[in-house]
Design an enzyme around this catalytic site. Structure first.
Site, mmCIF file in Angstrom:
data_model
loop_
_atom_site.group_PDB
_atom_site.id
_atom_site.type_symbol
_atom_site.label_atom_id
_atom_site.label_comp_id
_atom_site.label_asym_id
_atom_site.label_seq_id
_atom_site.Cartn_x
_atom_site.Cartn_y
_atom_site.Cartn_z
ATOM 1 N N GLY A 2 -12.693 82.701 53.889
ATOM 2 C CA GLY A 2 -12.183 83.072 52.577
ATOM 3 C C GLY A 2 -11.641 81.844 51.884
ATOM 4 C CE LYS A 3 -13.935 78.465 46.827
ATOM 5 N NZ LYS A 3 -14.688 77.580 47.736
ATOM 6 C CB ALA A 18 -7.790 82.237 54.317
ATOM 7 C CG ASN A 19 -11.888 78.678 54.215
ATOM 8 O OD1 ASN A 19 -11.573 79.124 55.306
ATOM 9 N ND2 ASN A 19 -13.077 78.845 53.672
ATOM 10 C CD GLU A 67 -13.956 83.780 47.960
ATOM 11 O OE1 GLU A 67 -15.069 83.305 48.200
ATOM 12 O OE2 GLU A 67 -13.057 83.894 48.829
ATOM 13 C CB ALA A 83 -14.624 75.282 54.931
ATOM 14 C CB ALA A 84 -17.407 70.559 52.449
ATOM 15 N N GLY A 85 -15.593 72.035 50.394
ATOM 16 C CA GLY A 85 -14.848 72.014 49.143
ATOM 17 C C GLY A 85 -13.424 72.504 49.298
ATOM 18 C CG ASP A 86 -12.626 76.460 50.310
ATOM 19 O OD1 ASP A 86 -12.531 76.433 49.070
ATOM 20 O OD2 ASP A 86 -13.261 77.330 50.937
ATOM 21 C CG LEU A 109 -20.126 64.751 42.137
ATOM 22 C CD1 LEU A 109 -20.242 63.305 41.685
ATOM 23 C CD2 LEU A 109 -20.754 65.694 41.112
ATOM 24 N N GLY A 110 -20.578 66.973 46.530
ATOM 25 C CA GLY A 110 -21.153 67.015 47.864
ATOM 26 C C GLY A 110 -21.207 65.635 48.492
ATOM 27 C CD GLU A 111 -26.335 64.009 50.344
ATOM 28 O OE1 GLU A 111 -27.395 63.829 49.719
ATOM 29 O OE2 GLU A 111 -26.293 64.200 51.575
#
Length: 294
Positions: free
Chosen positions: A28-29, A31-32, A127, A231-234, A202-204
């Site tokens: 969950g965003k 909680a993350n 969410e 969960a990289a962004g969180d 922007l991810g990687e």
């Protein structure tokens, strides 16, 4: 609760593929981000809801184990929220969210205003129902608390929410949905008409930081082999909120948050993949800072 299937290649519409593994992982965003901030050294309280099912018991326990105060986490009738995730061998993911108990958080409960007022920052996601997000953001603004909003799942944002948001953190897809502009720099410039600060992840490729009346900064991402980007962004947002709360300059705060995110993608799962502060400190010390995009 994240229900995660690992596959070589994600199925196309109408296609069935065989997976190689399945995990049930607390997620969950909200909680993350709470867990990421707590593991990054922050003092964190969670406002939200879980159901009366076994998932709800496990979700509450996982937050408590991470050091998150769950006094503001309600238990309501019905099922907890779930996210159904397919992760491919390149680390990419596709997600379907079923709100469950999250759908009941349409306003503040007793004690929530006091929790928000006591904070340095309020992390928000989409969410839960938009009225709940707006109520929390307005309360934070009234008490001088910084509002950090992750606009995911992406949807149009009402002006009353943008007016009380201090930092908006969309990924490049979300930024494009919000502005209609595919170039992250153009999207960030458009968003600055509504909020004072924007970070487009922007991810990687890293992240782009933009503030009014200044050139944007590109913060490169560490080069790592991604196993699971769920969960990289969180992780990034939770770590960034802690760094900002400690008064770090944004280039340093963003580099530190990028280090935390890079560590998380090398491990499976959502909250389970998030690094502790000592790990992030050690990795961040090996990284360079920001650049101005060409």
């Amino acid at each position: 609760m994240d229900l995660v299937a690992y596959v070589e290649t994600a199925p196309r519409r109408g296609e069935t593929v065989t997976g190689r593994a399945f995990r049930t992982v607390p997620g969950g965003k909200g909680a993350n981000q709470a867990v990421a901030a707590a593991r990054s050294g922050g003092s964190v309280s969670m406002i939200g809801a879980v159901g009366e099912d076994d998932f709800g018991v496990r979700l509450r326990a996982s937050l408590a184990d991470a050091g998150v105060d769950t006094t503001g986490l309600r238990t309501v009738e019905g099922e907890s929220g779930t996210a159904h995730i397919v992760v491919d061998d390149d680390g990419g993911n596709a997600i379907v969210v079923v709100p469950g108990a999250n759908g009941t958080v349409d306003g503040l409960a007793d004690g929530d205003e006091q929790r928000i007022a006591a904070a340095d920052a309020l992390l928000l996601q989409l969410e839960i129902p938009l009225p709940g997000v707006i109520a929390a953001a307005r309360t934070a603004w009234e008490h001088g608390v910084s509002v950090v909003l992750t606009p995911a799942p992406a949807r149009p944002l009402p002006s009353e929410l943008l007016a009380v948001t201090g930092l908006l953190v969309p990924n490049e897809h979300e930024a494009a949905v919000l502005t209609g502009k595919s170039d992250p720099r153009d999207a960030a410039a458009s968003l600055l008409a509504h909020v004072p600060e924007v970070v487009v992840t922007l991810g990687e490729k890293g992240s782009l930081y933009a503030v009014r009346d200044a050139e944007p900064l590109w913060i490169p991402a560490p080069r790592v082999k991604a196993e699971d980007t769920t969960a990289a962004g969180d992780t990034f947002v939770g770590a960034l909120a802690v760094a900002r709360g400690e008064g770090r300059a944004m280039p340093d705060a963003l580099t530190w948050a990028s280090a935390a995110s890079a560590l998380s993608v090398q491990r499976p799962g959502a909250s389970a993949s998030m690094p502790y502060r000592t790990e992030t400190d050690a990795f961040a010390a090996t990284l360079n800072g920001s650049r101005t995009p060409s």
